[in-house]
Design a protein around this motif. Structure first.
Motif, PDB file in Angstrom:
ATOM      1  N   ILE A  22      -9.518   7.970 -14.818  1.00  0.00           N
ATOM      2  CA  ILE A  22      -8.087   8.177 -15.080  1.00  0.00           C
ATOM      3  C   ILE A  22      -7.264   7.828 -13.845  1.00  0.00           C
ATOM      4  O   ILE A  22      -6.219   7.160 -13.933  1.00  0.00           O
ATOM      5  CB  ILE A  22      -7.842   9.633 -15.513  1.00  0.00           C
ATOM      6  CG1 ILE A  22      -8.553   9.905 -16.844  1.00  0.00           C
ATOM      7  CG2 ILE A  22      -6.359   9.923 -15.646  1.00  0.00           C
ATOM      8  CD1 ILE A  22      -8.530  11.356 -17.268  1.00  0.00           C
ATOM      9  N   LEU A  23      -7.722   8.257 -12.684  1.00  0.00           N
ATOM     10  CA  LEU A  23      -7.007   7.963 -11.446  1.00  0.00           C
ATOM     11  C   LEU A  23      -6.941   6.458 -11.184  1.00  0.00           C
ATOM     12  O   LEU A  23      -5.902   5.932 -10.777  1.00  0.00           O
ATOM     13  CB  LEU A  23      -7.691   8.678 -10.283  1.00  0.00           C
ATOM     14  CG  LEU A  23      -7.070   8.484  -8.894  1.00  0.00           C
ATOM     15  CD1 LEU A  23      -5.651   9.026  -8.862  1.00  0.00           C
ATOM     16  CD2 LEU A  23      -7.925   9.172  -7.834  1.00  0.00           C
ATOM     17  N   GLY A  24      -8.053   5.762 -11.420  1.00  0.00           N
ATOM     18  CA  GLY A  24      -8.045   4.320 -11.203  1.00  0.00           C
ATOM     19  C   GLY A  24      -7.123   3.585 -12.154  1.00  0.00           C
ATOM     20  O   GLY A  24      -6.411   2.659 -11.746  1.00  0.00           O
ATOM     21  N   ALA A  25      -7.117   3.983 -13.434  1.00  0.00           N
ATOM     22  CA  ALA A  25      -6.239   3.319 -14.398  1.00  0.00           C
ATOM     23  C   ALA A  25      -4.771   3.547 -14.077  1.00  0.00           C
ATOM     24  O   ALA A  25      -3.939   2.647 -14.262  1.00  0.00           O
ATOM     25  CB  ALA A  25      -6.563   3.824 -15.809  1.00  0.00           C
ATOM     26  N   LEU A  26      -4.447   4.741 -13.589  1.00  0.00           N
ATOM     27  CA  LEU A  26      -3.053   5.024 -13.260  1.00  0.00           C
ATOM     28  C   LEU A  26      -2.624   4.384 -11.943  1.00  0.00           C
ATOM     29  O   LEU A  26      -1.465   3.986 -11.778  1.00  0.00           O
ATOM     30  CB  LEU A  26      -2.829   6.537 -13.197  1.00  0.00           C
ATOM     31  CG  LEU A  26      -3.005   7.309 -14.510  1.00  0.00           C
ATOM     32  CD1 LEU A  26      -2.826   8.802 -14.276  1.00  0.00           C
ATOM     33  CD2 LEU A  26      -2.022   6.812 -15.565  1.00  0.00           C
ATOM     34  N   ALA A  27      -3.553   4.287 -11.008  1.00  0.00           N
ATOM     35  CA  ALA A  27      -3.193   3.770  -9.686  1.00  0.00           C
ATOM     36  C   ALA A  27      -3.144   2.248  -9.645  1.00  0.00           C
ATOM     37  O   ALA A  27      -2.485   1.684  -8.759  1.00  0.00           O
ATOM     38  CB  ALA A  27      -4.197   4.275  -8.649  1.00  0.00           C
ATOM     39  N   ALA A  28      -3.832   1.569 -10.556  1.00  0.00           N
ATOM     40  CA  ALA A  28      -3.886   0.104 -10.490  1.00  0.00           C
ATOM     41  C   ALA A  28      -2.499  -0.513 -10.618  1.00  0.00           C
ATOM     42  O   ALA A  28      -2.111  -1.379  -9.816  1.00  0.00           O
ATOM     43  CB  ALA A  28      -4.813  -0.425 -11.588  1.00  0.00           C
ATOM     44  N   GLY A  29      -1.739  -0.087 -11.623  1.00  0.00           N
ATOM     45  CA  GLY A  29      -0.398  -0.637 -11.798  1.00  0.00           C
ATOM     46  C   GLY A  29       0.528  -0.298 -10.644  1.00  0.00           C
ATOM     47  O   GLY A  29       1.366  -1.118 -10.237  1.00  0.00           O
ATOM     48  N   ARG A  30       0.363   0.905 -10.098  1.00  0.00           N
ATOM     49  CA  ARG A  30       1.204   1.304  -8.969  1.00  0.00           C
ATOM     50  C   ARG A  30       0.933   0.433  -7.743  1.00  0.00           C
ATOM     51  O   ARG A  30       1.861  -0.040  -7.084  1.00  0.00           O
ATOM     52  CB  ARG A  30       0.945   2.781  -8.632  1.00  0.00           C
ATOM     53  CG  ARG A  30       1.297   3.753  -9.738  1.00  0.00           C
ATOM     54  CD  ARG A  30       2.789   3.880  -9.922  1.00  0.00           C
ATOM     55  NE  ARG A  30       3.132   4.889 -10.908  1.00  0.00           N
ATOM     56  CZ  ARG A  30       4.383   5.214 -11.220  1.00  0.00           C
ATOM     57  NH1 ARG A  30       5.387   4.580 -10.630  1.00  0.00           N
ATOM     58  NH2 ARG A  30       4.617   6.133 -12.136  1.00  0.00           N
ATOM     59  N   PHE A  31      -0.324   0.228  -7.435  1.00  0.00           N
ATOM     60  CA  PHE A  31      -0.657  -0.594  -6.272  1.00  0.00           C
ATOM     61  C   PHE A  31      -0.243  -2.050  -6.484  1.00  0.00           C
ATOM     62  O   PHE A  31       0.216  -2.718  -5.551  1.00  0.00           O
ATOM     63  CB  PHE A  31      -2.160  -0.512  -5.984  1.00  0.00           C
ATOM     64  CG  PHE A  31      -2.558   0.713  -5.226  1.00  0.00           C
ATOM     65  CD1 PHE A  31      -2.198   0.872  -3.891  1.00  0.00           C
ATOM     66  CD2 PHE A  31      -3.303   1.719  -5.827  1.00  0.00           C
ATOM     67  CE1 PHE A  31      -2.571   2.008  -3.179  1.00  0.00           C
ATOM     68  CE2 PHE A  31      -3.666   2.857  -5.123  1.00  0.00           C
ATOM     69  CZ  PHE A  31      -3.298   3.002  -3.797  1.00  0.00           C
ATOM     70  N   PHE A  32      -0.413  -2.542  -7.713  1.00  0.00           N
ATOM     71  CA  PHE A  32      -0.043  -3.922  -7.982  1.00  0.00           C
ATOM     72  C   PHE A  32       1.462  -4.122  -7.828  1.00  0.00           C
ATOM     73  O   PHE A  32       1.909  -5.143  -7.291  1.00  0.00           O
ATOM     74  CB  PHE A  32      -0.492  -4.297  -9.394  1.00  0.00           C
ATOM     75  CG  PHE A  32      -0.285  -5.740  -9.724  1.00  0.00           C
ATOM     76  CD1 PHE A  32      -1.125  -6.717  -9.192  1.00  0.00           C
ATOM     77  CD2 PHE A  32       0.742  -6.139 -10.573  1.00  0.00           C
ATOM     78  CE1 PHE A  32      -0.937  -8.057  -9.499  1.00  0.00           C
ATOM     79  CE2 PHE A  32       0.927  -7.464 -10.882  1.00  0.00           C
ATOM     80  CZ  PHE A  32       0.090  -8.432 -10.346  1.00  0.00           C
TER      81      PHE A  32
END
Length: 324
Positions: free
Chosen positions: A163-173
Protein backbone atom coordinates in the motif's frame (compact mmCIF):
# COMPACT_ATOMS: atom_id res chain seq x y z
CA UNK A 1 9.90 -5.23 40.92
CA UNK A 2 8.31 -8.63 40.63
CA UNK A 3 5.28 -7.14 38.92
CA UNK A 4 7.47 -5.23 36.47
CA UNK A 5 9.53 -8.30 35.66
CA UNK A 6 6.34 -10.33 35.20
CA UNK A 7 4.94 -7.73 32.83
CA UNK A 8 8.20 -7.68 30.87
CA UNK A 9 8.08 -11.48 30.64
CA UNK A 10 4.51 -11.40 29.35
CA UNK A 11 5.43 -8.78 26.73
CA UNK A 12 8.35 -10.89 25.58
CA UNK A 13 6.06 -13.88 25.20
CA UNK A 14 3.39 -11.93 23.34
CA UNK A 15 3.25 -11.19 19.61
CA UNK A 16 4.70 -7.73 20.24
CA UNK A 17 7.65 -9.22 22.06
CA UNK A 18 8.22 -11.71 19.27
CA UNK A 19 8.23 -8.85 16.77
CA UNK A 20 10.66 -6.73 18.78
CA UNK A 21 13.01 -9.52 19.78
CA UNK A 22 12.83 -12.01 16.92
CA UNK A 23 11.29 -10.72 13.71
CA UNK A 24 11.57 -6.97 13.99
CA UNK A 25 14.10 -6.98 11.17
CA UNK A 26 11.93 -9.31 9.14
CA UNK A 27 9.05 -6.86 9.22
CA UNK A 28 11.35 -4.30 7.57
CA UNK A 29 12.34 -6.87 4.97
CA UNK A 30 8.70 -7.62 4.16
CA UNK A 31 7.97 -3.90 4.07
CA UNK A 32 10.55 -3.57 1.29
CA UNK A 33 9.08 -6.62 -0.44
CA UNK A 34 5.67 -4.97 -0.43
CA UNK A 35 7.17 -1.79 -1.86
CA UNK A 36 8.60 -3.82 -4.74
CA UNK A 37 5.19 -5.31 -5.47
CA UNK A 38 3.19 -2.09 -5.28
CA UNK A 39 5.52 0.69 -6.33
CA UNK A 40 5.81 -0.07 -10.05
CA UNK A 41 2.09 -0.50 -10.77
CA UNK A 42 1.19 3.23 -11.00
CA UNK A 43 4.30 3.83 -13.14
CA UNK A 44 3.53 1.19 -15.79
CA UNK A 45 2.04 3.67 -18.33
CA UNK A 46 5.14 5.84 -18.04
CA UNK A 47 7.38 2.75 -18.35
CA UNK A 48 5.55 1.79 -21.54
CA UNK A 49 6.10 5.27 -22.97
CA UNK A 50 9.74 5.26 -21.87
CA UNK A 51 10.51 1.93 -23.54
CA UNK A 52 8.36 2.60 -26.61
CA UNK A 53 6.44 -0.67 -26.36
CA UNK A 54 2.79 -1.66 -26.56
CA UNK A 55 0.53 -1.93 -23.57
CA UNK A 56 0.14 -5.67 -24.18
CA UNK A 57 3.90 -6.18 -23.75
CA UNK A 58 3.57 -5.29 -20.07
CA UNK A 59 2.22 -8.80 -19.51
CA UNK A 60 5.67 -10.14 -20.29
CA UNK A 61 7.06 -8.41 -17.21
CA UNK A 62 4.86 -10.42 -14.88
CA UNK A 63 5.22 -13.60 -16.94
CA UNK A 64 9.02 -13.49 -16.89
CA UNK A 65 9.16 -12.69 -13.18
CA UNK A 66 6.71 -15.44 -12.27
CA UNK A 67 8.66 -17.91 -14.39
CA UNK A 68 11.90 -17.12 -12.59
CA UNK A 69 10.15 -17.17 -9.24
CA UNK A 70 8.78 -20.64 -9.88
CA UNK A 71 12.29 -21.83 -10.72
CA UNK A 72 14.28 -20.25 -7.90
CA UNK A 73 11.83 -20.64 -5.01
CA UNK A 74 12.22 -24.40 -4.40
CA UNK A 75 15.93 -24.29 -5.20
CA UNK A 76 16.83 -21.44 -2.85
CA UNK A 77 14.58 -22.75 -0.09
CA UNK A 78 16.40 -26.09 -0.22
CA UNK A 79 19.78 -24.40 -0.38
CA UNK A 80 18.83 -22.55 2.79
CA UNK A 81 18.46 -25.88 4.56
CA UNK A 82 21.87 -26.97 3.26
CA UNK A 83 24.05 -23.86 3.60
CA UNK A 84 22.12 -21.69 6.07
CA UNK A 85 18.98 -19.63 5.71
CA UNK A 86 20.60 -16.28 6.41
CA UNK A 87 23.21 -16.78 3.69
CA UNK A 88 20.63 -17.57 1.05
CA UNK A 89 18.38 -14.74 2.26
CA UNK A 90 21.27 -12.29 1.96
CA UNK A 91 22.25 -13.62 -1.47
CA UNK A 92 18.68 -13.27 -2.78
CA UNK A 93 18.45 -9.74 -1.37
CA UNK A 94 21.69 -8.75 -3.11
CA UNK A 95 20.42 -10.21 -6.41
CA UNK A 96 17.14 -8.31 -6.04
CA UNK A 97 18.99 -5.07 -5.25
CA UNK A 98 21.22 -5.48 -8.30
CA UNK A 99 18.18 -6.09 -10.51
CA UNK A 100 16.42 -3.05 -9.04
CA UNK A 101 19.38 -0.82 -9.85
CA UNK A 102 19.55 -2.34 -13.32
CA UNK A 103 15.94 -1.25 -13.90
CA UNK A 104 16.96 2.34 -13.26
CA UNK A 105 19.41 2.35 -16.17
CA UNK A 106 17.62 -0.04 -18.57
CA UNK A 107 16.59 1.75 -21.77
CA UNK A 108 15.39 -1.10 -23.99
CA UNK A 109 12.63 -3.66 -23.65
CA UNK A 110 14.89 -6.77 -23.53
CA UNK A 111 17.17 -5.36 -20.82
CA UNK A 112 14.26 -4.03 -18.80
CA UNK A 113 12.49 -7.39 -19.10
CA UNK A 114 15.57 -9.28 -17.93
CA UNK A 115 16.10 -6.96 -14.97
CA UNK A 116 12.43 -7.19 -14.04
CA UNK A 117 12.61 -10.98 -14.13
CA UNK A 118 15.68 -11.04 -11.89
CA UNK A 119 13.76 -9.05 -9.33
CA UNK A 120 11.76 -12.22 -8.75
CA UNK A 121 14.39 -13.44 -6.26
CA UNK A 122 12.44 -11.62 -3.55
CA UNK A 123 9.81 -14.40 -3.53
CA UNK A 124 12.12 -16.55 -1.38
CA UNK A 125 12.36 -13.96 1.39
CA UNK A 126 9.19 -15.00 3.21
CA UNK A 127 9.89 -18.78 3.25
CA UNK A 128 13.43 -18.20 4.51
CA UNK A 129 12.17 -15.83 7.20
CA UNK A 130 9.65 -18.41 8.36
CA UNK A 131 12.45 -20.97 8.52
CA UNK A 132 14.61 -18.63 10.63
CA UNK A 133 11.71 -17.88 12.97
CA UNK A 134 10.95 -21.55 13.42
CA UNK A 135 14.61 -22.29 14.08
CA UNK A 136 14.74 -19.66 16.81
CA UNK A 137 11.47 -20.84 18.33
CA UNK A 138 12.61 -24.47 18.22
CA UNK A 139 15.48 -23.65 20.51
CA UNK A 140 12.95 -22.29 23.02
CA UNK A 141 10.60 -25.30 22.63
CA UNK A 142 7.79 -23.18 21.18
CA UNK A 143 8.61 -23.03 17.50
CA UNK A 144 5.09 -23.71 16.22
CA UNK A 145 3.35 -21.04 18.27
CA UNK A 146 5.99 -18.41 17.61
CA UNK A 147 5.98 -19.14 13.89
CA UNK A 148 2.21 -18.87 13.73
CA UNK A 149 2.18 -15.49 15.45
CA UNK A 150 5.12 -14.11 13.52
CA UNK A 151 3.75 -15.18 10.13
CA UNK A 152 0.69 -12.99 10.61
CA UNK A 153 2.83 -10.00 11.50
CA UNK A 154 5.04 -10.56 8.45
CA UNK A 155 2.00 -10.55 6.18
CA UNK A 156 0.87 -7.31 7.78
CA UNK A 157 4.24 -5.77 6.97
CA UNK A 158 4.02 -7.07 3.40
CA UNK A 159 0.59 -5.59 2.79
CA UNK A 160 1.56 -2.31 4.41
CA UNK A 161 4.58 -2.07 2.13
CA UNK A 162 2.45 -2.74 -0.97
CA UNK A 163 0.00 0.00 0.00
CA UNK A 164 2.81 2.40 0.87
CA UNK A 165 4.59 1.74 -2.41
CA UNK A 166 1.46 2.22 -4.52
CA UNK A 167 0.68 5.51 -2.79
CA UNK A 168 4.24 6.82 -2.82
CA UNK A 169 5.00 6.07 -6.49
CA UNK A 170 2.78 8.82 -7.88
CA UNK A 171 3.99 11.28 -5.27
CA UNK A 172 7.65 10.70 -6.05
CA UNK A 173 7.01 10.79 -9.79
CA UNK A 174 5.26 14.14 -9.50
CA UNK A 175 7.89 15.49 -7.11
CA UNK A 176 10.69 14.65 -9.56
CA UNK A 177 8.92 16.43 -12.40
CA UNK A 178 8.11 13.24 -14.28
CA UNK A 179 11.64 11.87 -14.17
CA UNK A 180 11.07 8.13 -14.44
CA UNK A 181 14.67 7.12 -13.89
CA UNK A 182 14.89 9.07 -10.65
CA UNK A 183 11.58 7.65 -9.48
CA UNK A 184 12.79 4.09 -10.05
CA UNK A 185 15.65 4.60 -7.61
CA UNK A 186 13.28 4.46 -4.60
CA UNK A 187 12.73 0.66 -4.65
CA UNK A 188 16.43 0.13 -5.39
CA UNK A 189 17.40 2.15 -2.32
CA UNK A 190 14.87 0.26 -0.17
CA UNK A 191 16.20 -3.15 -1.22
CA UNK A 192 19.80 -1.99 -0.69
CA UNK A 193 18.92 -1.05 2.88
CA UNK A 194 17.32 -4.49 3.29
CA UNK A 195 20.66 -6.08 2.44
CA UNK A 196 22.27 -4.17 5.31
CA UNK A 197 19.42 -5.15 7.65
CA UNK A 198 19.86 -8.85 6.87
CA UNK A 199 23.64 -8.68 7.11
CA UNK A 200 23.83 -7.00 10.51
CA UNK A 201 20.50 -7.76 12.19
CA UNK A 202 19.46 -11.31 11.29
CA UNK A 203 21.10 -14.26 13.10
CA UNK A 204 22.05 -17.43 11.28
CA UNK A 205 20.08 -20.61 11.79
CA UNK A 206 21.47 -23.86 13.15
CA UNK A 207 21.90 -26.65 10.66
CA UNK A 208 19.97 -29.81 11.32
CA UNK A 209 22.01 -33.03 11.55
CA UNK A 210 21.86 -35.37 8.61
CA UNK A 211 22.77 -35.24 4.96
CA UNK A 212 20.71 -32.94 2.75
CA UNK A 213 20.83 -32.81 -1.00
CA UNK A 214 19.16 -30.98 -3.84
CA UNK A 215 16.65 -32.71 -6.11
CA UNK A 216 18.39 -32.04 -9.42
CA UNK A 217 16.06 -34.27 -11.43
CA UNK A 218 12.94 -32.53 -10.20
CA UNK A 219 14.47 -29.13 -10.88
CA UNK A 220 15.36 -30.11 -14.44
CA UNK A 221 11.84 -31.36 -15.14
CA UNK A 222 10.28 -28.22 -13.67
CA UNK A 223 12.64 -25.94 -15.60
CA UNK A 224 12.07 -27.81 -18.87
CA UNK A 225 8.29 -27.63 -18.54
CA UNK A 226 8.28 -23.93 -17.71
CA UNK A 227 10.78 -23.08 -20.45
CA UNK A 228 8.77 -25.02 -23.04
CA UNK A 229 5.63 -23.14 -22.06
CA UNK A 230 7.36 -19.77 -22.14
CA UNK A 231 9.10 -20.63 -25.40
CA UNK A 232 5.78 -21.44 -27.02
CA UNK A 233 4.31 -18.14 -25.85
CA UNK A 234 7.38 -16.28 -27.13
CA UNK A 235 7.02 -17.98 -30.50
CA UNK A 236 3.36 -16.92 -30.70
CA UNK A 237 4.35 -13.36 -29.80
CA UNK A 238 7.07 -13.23 -32.45
CA UNK A 239 5.25 -15.03 -35.29
CA UNK A 240 1.65 -14.31 -34.41
CA UNK A 241 -1.15 -16.83 -33.83
CA UNK A 242 -1.59 -19.53 -36.50
CA UNK A 243 -4.10 -18.55 -39.17
CA UNK A 244 -7.20 -20.71 -39.04
CA UNK A 245 -8.65 -22.09 -42.26
CA UNK A 246 -11.40 -19.83 -43.49
CA UNK A 247 -14.18 -20.70 -45.92
CA UNK A 248 -15.73 -17.59 -47.44
CA UNK A 249 -19.13 -18.17 -49.00
CA UNK A 250 -20.61 -16.07 -51.77
CA UNK A 251 -23.60 -13.84 -51.32
CA UNK A 252 -26.06 -16.45 -52.53
CA UNK A 253 -27.13 -18.93 -49.82
CA UNK A 254 -25.83 -22.47 -50.07
CA UNK A 255 -23.53 -21.58 -52.95
CA UNK A 256 -20.23 -23.18 -53.73
CA UNK A 257 -17.15 -22.41 -51.64
CA UNK A 258 -14.85 -19.78 -53.15
CA UNK A 259 -11.79 -21.22 -51.38
CA UNK A 260 -12.56 -24.91 -51.49
CA UNK A 261 -8.99 -25.92 -50.87
CA UNK A 262 -9.11 -24.41 -47.34
CA UNK A 263 -12.41 -26.02 -46.35
CA UNK A 264 -12.28 -28.97 -44.04
CA UNK A 265 -15.83 -30.03 -44.99
CA UNK A 266 -17.21 -29.90 -48.57
CA UNK A 267 -19.78 -27.16 -49.09
CA UNK A 268 -23.13 -28.02 -50.76
CA UNK A 269 -23.70 -26.54 -54.20
CA UNK A 270 -27.43 -26.02 -54.24
CA UNK A 271 -30.30 -25.41 -51.89
CA UNK A 272 -31.78 -28.85 -52.40
CA UNK A 273 -28.50 -30.61 -51.70
CA UNK A 274 -27.98 -28.56 -48.54
CA UNK A 275 -31.43 -29.48 -47.27
CA UNK A 276 -30.78 -33.10 -48.07
CA UNK A 277 -27.53 -33.02 -46.13
CA UNK A 278 -28.82 -31.14 -43.07
CA UNK A 279 -32.36 -32.57 -42.94
CA UNK A 280 -33.88 -29.11 -42.67
CA UNK A 281 -37.56 -28.27 -42.92
CA UNK A 282 -40.25 -30.73 -43.98
CA UNK A 283 -38.15 -32.00 -46.90
CA UNK A 284 -36.97 -35.60 -47.03
CA UNK A 285 -34.49 -36.81 -49.58
CA UNK A 286 -34.97 -40.09 -51.45
CA UNK A 287 -31.28 -40.20 -52.24
CA UNK A 288 -28.29 -40.83 -50.06
CA UNK A 289 -26.80 -37.78 -48.39
CA UNK A 290 -23.43 -38.74 -49.80
CA UNK A 291 -24.61 -37.50 -53.18
CA UNK A 292 -24.48 -33.95 -51.83
CA UNK A 293 -20.68 -33.95 -51.51
CA UNK A 294 -19.12 -30.90 -53.09
CA UNK A 295 -16.33 -31.49 -55.52
CA UNK A 296 -13.66 -28.91 -54.67
CA UNK A 297 -11.93 -29.04 -58.03
CA UNK A 298 -14.92 -29.28 -60.38
CA UNK A 299 -16.96 -26.19 -61.18
CA UNK A 300 -20.74 -26.64 -60.97
CA UNK A 301 -22.36 -27.22 -64.35
CA UNK A 302 -25.34 -25.27 -65.62
CA UNK A 303 -28.80 -26.70 -64.92
CA UNK A 304 -30.39 -28.50 -67.87
CA UNK A 305 -34.06 -29.37 -68.46
CA UNK A 306 -33.28 -33.05 -67.91
CA UNK A 307 -31.61 -32.32 -64.58
CA UNK A 308 -34.49 -30.11 -63.50
CA UNK A 309 -36.92 -32.93 -64.35
CA UNK A 310 -34.88 -35.47 -62.38
CA UNK A 311 -34.73 -33.05 -59.42
CA UNK A 312 -38.50 -32.63 -59.51
CA UNK A 313 -39.05 -36.38 -59.41
CA UNK A 314 -36.40 -36.94 -56.78
CA UNK A 315 -37.93 -34.55 -54.28
CA UNK A 316 -41.34 -34.74 -52.75
CA UNK A 317 -43.03 -32.69 -50.12
CA UNK A 318 -43.99 -34.81 -47.16
CA UNK A 319 -46.56 -33.18 -44.86
CA UNK A 320 -45.71 -33.37 -41.20
CA UNK A 321 -47.53 -36.15 -39.40
CA UNK A 322 -49.64 -35.38 -36.38
CA UNK A 323 -48.34 -36.78 -33.12
CA UNK A 324 -50.09 -39.89 -31.95
Amino acid sequence: MSRVSGAVGRVRGSALGVTAGLIGWFVLVELASGILQGYYVPLLPDIVAHLGIRDADVNWFEAAQLLLSALVLPILAKLGDVFGHKRILLASAIATAAASWWLVFADSFPTFLLAWALQGFYVVWLPLEIALIFDRGRRQSRGVSQTRRAAGLLVVGLQAGAILGALAAGRFFAATGGDLRLSLTIPAIAVTLVCLVIWFGVPESERMPGARRLDIGGFVLLAAALLCLTGALSFVRARGPPSSSRCSLSARPFSSCSHATNCAVPTPRSTSECCADRRCGPFRSRRSSSASACSARRAPSRPTPARIARSATAWAWTPPTAPT
